[in-house]
Design an enzyme around this catalytic site. Structure first.
Site, PDB file in Angstrom:
ATOM      1  CB  SER A  69      15.119 -34.712   3.720  1.00 24.05           C
ATOM      2  OG  SER A  69      16.232 -34.214   4.376  1.00 24.05           O
TER       3      SER A  69
ATOM      4  CE  LYS B 104      13.903 -36.461  -1.180  1.00 26.05           C
ATOM      5  NZ  LYS B 104      13.043 -37.632  -1.331  1.00 26.05           N
TER       6      LYS B 104
ATOM      7  CG  ASP C 145      31.124 -27.910  11.288  1.00 27.74           C
ATOM      8  OD1 ASP C 145      31.553 -29.066  11.476  1.00 27.74           O
ATOM      9  OD2 ASP C 145      31.395 -26.931  12.009  1.00 27.74           O
TER      10      ASP C 145
ATOM     11  CG  LEU D  42      15.098 -40.840   9.197  1.00 28.36           C
ATOM     12  CD1 LEU D  42      14.449 -41.339   7.906  1.00 28.36           C
ATOM     13  CD2 LEU D  42      14.095 -40.840  10.338  1.00 28.36           C
TER      14      LEU D  42
ATOM     15  CG  LEU E 191      17.319 -46.035   7.311  1.00 24.60           C
ATOM     16  CD1 LEU E 191      17.851 -47.106   8.252  1.00 24.60           C
ATOM     17  CD2 LEU E 191      18.097 -44.724   7.535  1.00 24.60           C
TER      18      LEU E 191
ATOM     19  CE1 TYR F 269      17.904 -36.535  -1.441  1.00 22.09           C
ATOM     20  CE2 TYR F 269      17.749 -35.149   0.504  1.00 22.09           C
ATOM     21  CZ  TYR F 269      17.492 -36.341  -0.134  1.00 22.09           C
ATOM     22  OH  TYR F 269      16.817 -37.340   0.516  1.00 22.09           O
TER      23      TYR F 269
HETATM   24  N1  LIG Z   1      18.178 -41.505   5.849  1.00 19.23           N
HETATM   25  C1  LIG Z   1      17.813 -40.372   6.429  1.00 19.23           C
HETATM   26  O1  LIG Z   1      18.419 -39.912   7.413  1.00 19.23           O
HETATM   27  C2  LIG Z   1      16.630 -39.613   5.934  1.00 19.23           C
HETATM   28  C3  LIG Z   1      16.252 -38.495   6.642  1.00 19.23           C
HETATM   29  C4  LIG Z   1      15.156 -37.779   6.213  1.00 19.23           C
HETATM   30  C5  LIG Z   1      14.468 -38.175   5.094  1.00 19.23           C
HETATM   31  N2  LIG Z   1      14.845 -39.274   4.412  1.00 19.23           N
HETATM   32  C6  LIG Z   1      14.077 -39.610   3.211  1.00 19.23           C
HETATM   33  O2  LIG Z   1      13.584 -40.918   3.208  1.00 19.23           O
HETATM   34  C7  LIG Z   1      13.593 -41.426   1.873  1.00 19.23           C
HETATM   35  C8  LIG Z   1      14.309 -42.761   1.828  1.00 19.23           C
HETATM   36  O3  LIG Z   1      15.629 -42.604   2.331  1.00 19.23           O
HETATM   37  P1  LIG Z   1      16.522 -43.846   2.812  1.00 19.23           P
HETATM   38  O4  LIG Z   1      17.440 -43.321   3.831  1.00 19.23           O
HETATM   39  O5  LIG Z   1      15.656 -45.009   3.105  1.00 19.23           O
HETATM   40  O6  LIG Z   1      17.373 -44.123   1.494  1.00 19.23           O
HETATM   41  P2  LIG Z   1      18.136 -45.471   1.074  1.00 19.23           P
HETATM   42  O7  LIG Z   1      18.396 -46.320   2.254  1.00 19.23           O
HETATM   43  O8  LIG Z   1      19.289 -45.045   0.223  1.00 19.23           O
HETATM   44  O9  LIG Z   1      17.078 -46.219   0.152  1.00 19.23           O
HETATM   45  C9  LIG Z   1      16.617 -45.642  -1.011  1.00 19.23           C
HETATM   46  C10 LIG Z   1      15.842 -46.664  -1.795  1.00 19.23           C
HETATM   47  O10 LIG Z   1      15.446 -46.020  -3.001  1.00 19.23           O
HETATM   48  C11 LIG Z   1      15.513 -46.941  -4.033  1.00 19.23           C
HETATM   49  N3  LIG Z   1      15.868 -46.260  -5.272  1.00 19.23           N
HETATM   50  C12 LIG Z   1      16.889 -45.377  -5.489  1.00 19.23           C
HETATM   51  N4  LIG Z   1      16.912 -45.020  -6.779  1.00 19.23           N
HETATM   52  C13 LIG Z   1      15.891 -45.689  -7.379  1.00 19.23           C
HETATM   53  C14 LIG Z   1      15.417 -45.744  -8.706  1.00 19.23           C
HETATM   54  N5  LIG Z   1      16.006 -45.035  -9.680  1.00 19.23           N
HETATM   55  N6  LIG Z   1      14.366 -46.545  -8.973  1.00 19.23           N
HETATM   56  C15 LIG Z   1      13.780 -47.269  -8.007  1.00 19.23           C
HETATM   57  N7  LIG Z   1      14.174 -47.261  -6.730  1.00 19.23           N
HETATM   58  C16 LIG Z   1      15.235 -46.480  -6.425  1.00 19.23           C
HETATM   59  C17 LIG Z   1      16.604 -47.939  -3.686  1.00 19.23           C
HETATM   60  O11 LIG Z   1      16.171 -49.185  -4.196  1.00 19.23           O
HETATM   61  P3  LIG Z   1      17.118 -50.499  -4.353  1.00 19.23           P
HETATM   62  O12 LIG Z   1      17.579 -50.866  -2.990  1.00 19.23           O
HETATM   63  O13 LIG Z   1      16.205 -51.538  -4.918  1.00 19.23           O
HETATM   64  O14 LIG Z   1      18.239 -50.116  -5.259  1.00 19.23           O
HETATM   65  C18 LIG Z   1      16.632 -47.895  -2.167  1.00 19.23           C
HETATM   66  O15 LIG Z   1      16.027 -49.010  -1.602  1.00 19.23           O
HETATM   67  C19 LIG Z   1      14.246 -40.357   1.011  1.00 19.23           C
HETATM   68  O16 LIG Z   1      13.251 -39.634   0.357  1.00 19.23           O
HETATM   69  C20 LIG Z   1      14.940 -39.469   1.980  1.00 19.23           C
HETATM   70  O17 LIG Z   1      14.967 -38.128   1.573  1.00 19.23           O
HETATM   71  C21 LIG Z   1      15.915 -40.018   4.796  1.00 19.23           C
END
Ligand SMILES: NC(=O)c1ccc[n+]([C@@H]2O[C@H](COP(=O)([O-])OP(=O)(O)OC[C@H]3O[C@@H](n4cnc5c(N)ncnc54)[C@H](OP(=O)(O)O)[C@@H]3O)[C@@H](O)[C@H]2O)c1
Length: 322
Positions: free
Chosen positions: A113, A146, A275, A172, A20, A142
């Site tokens: 996060s 972080k 919750d 997000l 994402l 988690y």
């Molecule tokens: N989503 C939210 O609401 C949110 C909110 C706050 C912060 N964040 C932070 O933003 C960051 C990204 O989150 P996201 O929501 O974008 O997550 P996501 O959609 O699940 O994407 C995570 C990505 O990480 C890659 N990944 C996971 N394990 C891996 C590994 N072992 N080696 C290499 N690549 C790996 C995956 O690659 P592949 O696709 O190639 O498998 C995937 O593209 C995180 O640090 C998260 O804490 C997210």
């Protein structure tokens, strides 16, 4: 703080570019004229593998890194697999940050996060409430991973003088989100549930929890803008919050989703399910004072996301629908 525009020819590694956040960062950086963007899927480069990560950095020598690769999930996944969330995230961060130090990366942005903050932190949550109280137990593993990442960057800055920074986005949403029934976050979970109810002709939808917790939601395209903005305008050991500055209850969000998906039935709340944190609103005054503000309104952003969800579903490209 003086603005230091990033050289658009800098070799820039977006870790997690299919996720994402990473996909939005890649789109934004491409749109801003970056010409040397490097990406690897997790099957091409498993960042938990230290030797492979070091080999990749030795070969590519990225000058700029956006670390958006992580094991990410909603309450259910975090609660069920805490050992995986802790271990995978610690290893990914440790390997990438160590390799970046070893191979001369100049700037690195680590994405944390808002769950790193204490469960009962005063609202809106300021950056300096980090490590002042107990974490929300459903995602503490988690969060600890972080927090370790934030402290690692601070240590690297102190010991090696690198311009490594960390940003803490609020919840997000946006294109490319995870719509899995068991792994998704609140908004994609609601969009899918109401969409499926309309398609099936159901007249009730049951959501997890009481609907009373308050949440702030940021469109991921706004976060992508913030990532570049911070790499160019922020160089400080403290993490910096990224959010909209306003929140709503999950029940209000569910009502908005029901309207957008065309659901006219009854919404019920399963209070036997957890919750999570009662309120999570970030204090975004620091990033606002630097000159960055969120631009995409929630209703507009959710409508856009729903259109993208239905389009990608029809095209068969929606992520993780299982
Ligand atoms: N989503 C939210 O609401 C949110 C909110 C706050 C912060 N964040 C932070 O933003 C960051 C990204 O989150 P996201 O929501 O974008 O997550 P996501 O959609 O699940 O994407 C995570 C990505 O990480 C890659 N990944 C996971 N394990 C891996 C590994 N072992 N080696 C290499 N690549 C790996 C995956 O690659 P592949 O696709 O190639 O498998 C995937 O593209 C995180 O640090 C998260 O804490 C997210």
């Amino acid at each position: 703080m003086a603005k230091t525009p990033l050289d658009r020819t800098s070799r820039t590694y977006v870790a997690g570019h299919r996720g994402l956040v990473g996909s939005a960062v890649l789109r934004h950086f491409e749109g801003q004229g970056f010409t040397d963007l490097v990406t690897r899927t997790s099957s091409e480069l498993d960042l938990r593998d230290r030797a492979a990560t070091f080999d990749f950095f030795a070969e590519q020598r990225p000058e700029v890194v956006v670390l958006a690769a992580a094991k990410v999930g909603g309450i259910a996944a975090n609660d069920t697999y805490p050992a995986d969330f802790l271990s995978d995230n610690l290893r990914i961060q440790l390997n990438v940050i160590d390799a970046a130090v070893e191979h001369g990366t100049e700037k690195l942005l680590f994405l944390g996060s808002s769950c790193i903050y204490p469960k009962f932190a005063p609202q809106p949550i300021r950056e300096d409430s980090l490590l002042t109280g107990t974490l929300e137990p459903t995602n503490d593993a988690y969060a600890i991973a972080k927090i370790a990442g934030v402290l690692q960057l601070q240590a690297v800055r102190r010991q090696h003088g690198r311009h490594f920074i960390s940003a803490m986005p609020t919840n997000l949403y946006g294109p490319g989100d995870n719509y899995s029934a068991t792994k998704s976050h609140v908004l994609p979970a609601l969009l899918r549930r109401y969409h499926d109810a309309v398609a099936a002709g159901d007249d009730t939808v049951t959501n997890w929890g009481s609907g009373t917790p308050r949440r702030e939601l940021l469109h991921v395209d706004d976060l992508a803008r913030a990532c570049l903005f911070l790499l160019e305008n922020y160089d400080d050991p403290a993490p910096i919050n990224v959010g909209t500055g306003s929140d709503l209850t999950i029940a209000e969000l569910a009502e908005m989703v029901a309207e957008i998906t065309g659901f006219t039935g009854e919404t019920r709340w399963d209070t036997s399910k957890p919750d999570g944190t009662p309120q999570k609103q970030l204090d975004v005054s620091r990033i606002n004072e630097l000159g960055w503000k969120a631009e995409i309104g929630l209703r507009d952003g959710v409508e856009r996301t729903y259109r993208e969800f239905t389009d990608s579903r029809m095209a068969g490209t929606a992520r993780n629908l299982s």
